[in-house]
Design a protein around this motif. Structure first.
Motif, PDB file in Angstrom:
ATOM      1  N   ASP A   1     -11.424  -0.535   0.136  1.00  0.00           N
ATOM      2  CA  ASP A   1     -10.421   0.127   0.975  1.00  0.00           C
ATOM      3  C   ASP A   1     -10.688  -0.087   2.462  1.00  0.00           C
ATOM      4  O   ASP A   1      -9.749  -0.230   3.256  1.00  0.00           O
TER       5      ASP A   1
ATOM      6  N   ARG B   1      -9.387  -3.461   3.365  1.00  0.00           N
ATOM      7  CA  ARG B   1      -7.921  -3.450   3.365  1.00  0.00           C
ATOM      8  C   ARG B   1      -7.376  -2.782   4.622  1.00  0.00           C
ATOM      9  O   ARG B   1      -6.404  -3.266   5.225  1.00  0.00           O
ATOM     10  N   ARG B   2      -7.997  -1.670   5.022  1.00  0.00           N
ATOM     11  CA  ARG B   2      -7.524  -0.976   6.232  1.00  0.00           C
ATOM     12  C   ARG B   2      -7.751  -1.825   7.472  1.00  0.00           C
ATOM     13  O   ARG B   2      -6.903  -1.861   8.373  1.00  0.00           O
TER      14      ARG B   2
ATOM     15  N   ALA C   1      -5.123  -4.502   7.470  1.00  0.00           N
ATOM     16  CA  ALA C   1      -3.812  -3.927   7.785  1.00  0.00           C
ATOM     17  C   ALA C   1      -3.681  -3.672   9.279  1.00  0.00           C
ATOM     18  O   ALA C   1      -2.646  -3.962   9.888  1.00  0.00           O
ATOM     19  N   ALA C   2      -4.754  -3.141   9.894  1.00  0.00           N
ATOM     20  CA  ALA C   2      -4.722  -2.911  11.343  1.00  0.00           C
ATOM     21  C   ALA C   2      -4.666  -4.225  12.103  1.00  0.00           C
ATOM     22  O   ALA C   2      -3.968  -4.355  13.114  1.00  0.00           O
ATOM     23  N   HIS C   3      -5.384  -5.221  11.614  1.00  0.00           N
ATOM     24  CA  HIS C   3      -5.393  -6.556  12.216  1.00  0.00           C
ATOM     25  C   HIS C   3      -3.981  -7.146  12.243  1.00  0.00           C
ATOM     26  O   HIS C   3      -3.544  -7.713  13.241  1.00  0.00           O
ATOM     27  N   ARG C   4      -3.242  -6.975  11.149  1.00  0.00           N
ATOM     28  CA  ARG C   4      -1.886  -7.531  11.082  1.00  0.00           C
ATOM     29  C   ARG C   4      -0.897  -6.670  11.847  1.00  0.00           C
ATOM     30  O   ARG C   4       0.061  -7.184  12.424  1.00  0.00           O
ATOM     31  N   ALA C   5      -1.119  -5.350  11.884  1.00  0.00           N
ATOM     32  CA  ALA C   5      -0.180  -4.457  12.555  1.00  0.00           C
ATOM     33  C   ALA C   5      -0.170  -4.661  14.059  1.00  0.00           C
ATOM     34  O   ALA C   5       0.864  -4.515  14.701  1.00  0.00           O
TER      35      ALA C   5
END
Length: 608
Positions: A255, A258-259, A262-266
């Protein structure tokens, strides 16, 4: 792993048990960490701030500061346990076989000795050659990392060099003895994209030539995608996931990973457009000149235009992103806008009020409407003041204090921190939390304009995404205008409505964020975009950079004609004699280039 391990770390535990340590730093900061690094391999070690990355790096060299201690584990280097070596044998190994480059080159270099002499001393620490020979080798090493000898001797001291040049000097020092392993702890965090690209290429070239192994520690997953073979994810002192860079990016299992992804892409998600707005801040022909000793001639003074005839406007509720390499004048401009630097020419209008005409109490009062947040919140917060006292400080200065506890609670809630944080000290907060406190302090006076000077460059991915979301929310709720200074183009994409590109004191391109970052006209803007690291391992190898020396080397020359021509692949005779002016190619996109419509040789190839 397929390569024979050169370094094996087994069950490493590092503890901080001092009573004076903040709660967050007590106990096992590194907890049963194990990993290997193969010969010629790059292992990326990633994690949030406080995960234990730097402590792990220090432990490998037995440099953990007291009251920290290595309480368990084994660090095996070419069959030898480093934890069992005598101090004398370990000193002989440090720098010669295992070298390190840390995040802050300004702190790592001594302010008084000349840079090339510091490198010479590092050479002589393991190779007792005559000083003259060591100085020659130091000059050659600086040339190797892209700093010409004439510049090293003309501007010999660390404070005369940009951050990128100081970092190259540290790399020259680290590579002086051709080590087998380089520990690179956030070596490019505060650097612009082109300097970062040059340093990454230098490391790759050294790997190809010498078989160098690298432990690359960073919070920036783009850098991992660009340069790592394998990656280990560290969280709360433990490695929670490891594997090949492709596997971890494509199919993360934990997890935490994954977080982070996700922050990297956001962060790269584009910001929303904004309608036309009344100007909250206007800069008209702002010029800032410095006079510095001419070290090359040994006497006299030379004048440097850090900011040269800059004009722009920022609308209410708008964010203007300001980008450019280290030494281009971004921070000097920011300080001039709030009158922390004297203007040599031009004026600054804040909601129509000319700040440059104000003095004393009138200027102090006007400053409450324009605030600045700096890059390093730990340096800008007084370590002896509680968070609450820091937030109240500007209100005390302006005589606005009414309900202290209520104000502290309100401002902390505004930036998403618990009320209890008002009683904490900066050392007890993470980097992201400290930056939230700095933002709360800046907003305490209710400013209309906020200047954000690299506010997220030193933060990990989740903390960075959190600050960006916070700034978006505050702008929506309160209508602030932002001047957002950054070298990370992904952050600019996510927050800015328009972008201004600065080079050697001048704005050379300005326009809407989507138009500038998708269809740049100026060769320099194209080069900045081409130098961005890959966002995924599949795009590795598309990174390109300006194959010339640091722009700061040209900063004092102020050549006639186009100031970018020494680095430009489009340069013609006209560029040497005629400086291009900022001309609008469309109603909202202007660039200063005689040949802006020429084909772009820096364009990345899309992955198949």
């Amino acid at each position: 792993m397929t390569r024979a391990p050169i370094l094996t770390v087994s069950d490493l535990v590092v503890e901080y048990n001092g009573a004076a340590q903040p709660n967050a730093m007590r106990g096992a900061v590194v907890d049963a960490v194990s990993f290997e690094i193969g010969s010629g391999e790059t292992l990326g070690l990633v994690g949030r701030s406080g995960a234990g990355k730097t402590t792990t790096a220090l432990a490998l060299l037995r440099l953990v500061p007291p009251p920290g201690r290595i309480s368990r584990g084994r660090i095996e280097w070419r069959g030898r346990d480093l934890l069992a070596l005598s101090d004398e044998r370990l000193r002989a190994l440090r720098g010669r076989e295992i070298a390190a480059v840390f995040q802050d080159p300004g702190a790592a270099l001594h302010p008084f000795p000349r840079v090339h002499r510091q490198i010479a001393h590092a050479i002589r620490a393991h190779d007792p050659v005559p000083l003259a020979d060591a100085l020659k080798r130091a000059d050659a090493l600086l040339e190797r990392v892209g700093i010409p000898r004439h510049h090293a001797h003309r501007a010999p001291y660390p404070h005369q060099w940009s951050g990128g040049m100081r970092q190259r000097a540290l790399l020259a020092m680290a590579l002086a003895h051709r080590p087998a392993l380089l520990i690179a702890d956030e070596p490019t965090t505060a650097l612009d994209v082109t300097t970062q690209a040059q340093i990454l290429e230098l490391l790759r070239e050294t790997q190809r030539e010498t078989g160098l192994s690298i432990l690359f520690i960073t919070h920036d997953l783009s850098l991992i995608a660009e340069c790592a073979d394998r990656v280990a994810v560290l969280d709360r002192g433990r490695i929670v996931e490891s594997g090949s860079v492709n596997d971890v990016f494509d199919t993360p299992r934990h997890d935490v990973t994954r977080r982070m992804l996700a922050a990297h892409r956001a962060v790269a998600a584009p910001g929303a457009p904004i309608a036309e707005a009344t100007a909250a801040l206007r800069a008209d022909h702002v010029t800032v000149r410095y006079q510095t000793p001419d070290a090359g001639a040994g006497k006299g003074i030379r004048t440097v235009a850090a900011v040269d005839d800059v004009s722009f406007a920022i609308g209410e509720g708008e964010t203007l992103g300001l980008v450019g390499e280290s030494g281009c004048g971004k921070s000097s401009l920011a300080r001039a806008l709030v009158r922390l630097e004297p203007l040599s020419a031009g004026r600054v209008l804040l909601n129509g009020l000319d700040l440059t005409s104000l003095r004393g109490d009138a200027l102090r009062g006007a400053r409450s409407a324009i605030q600045i947040v700096f890059q390093n919140p730990y340096a800008s917060l007084n370590p002896r003041r509680t968070v609450g006292d820091s937030i109240l400080e500007p209100l005390h200065i302006h005589g606005r204090i009414t309900n202290g506890p209520g104000t502290i609670a309100t401002m902390l809630e505004l930036v998403g921190l618990p009320h209890a944080y008002g009683r904490r000290y900066p050392r007890e907060l993470s980097g992201g939390e400290r930056q939230r406190v700095a933002i709360a302090r800046a907003l305490a006076l209710g400013p209309r304009v906020v200047i954000l000077d690299e506010p997220v460059s030193s933060l990990d991915g989740p903390a960075r995404a959190g600050i960006i979301d916070l700034l978006r929310r505050l702008q929506t709720e309160l209508g602030h205008a932002y001047l957002f200074i950054a070298h990370d183009l992904d952050v600019v994409r996510s927050l800015a409505h328009r972008v201004a590109v600065m080079y050697l004191g001048r704005i050379i391109e300005i326009g809407g964020v989507d138009e500038i970052l998708r269809n740049p006209c100026h060769p320099y803007t194209r080069a900045l975009l081409a130098a961005e690291p890959a966002r995924a391992p599949q795009r590795r190898g598309s990174l390109r950079y300006l194959p010339v020396d640091d722009p700061a080397l040209h900063a004092t020359a102020q050549p006639t004609g186009c100031r970018f021509r020494a680095r430009c692949w489009l340069a013609r005779d006209r560029c040497a004699s005629e400086e291009p002016t900022l001309e609008y190619r469309s109603t909202k996109h202007a660039s200063a280039c005689h040949f802006a419509d020429s084909p772009d040789p820096t364009a990345r190839e899309e992955p198949t």
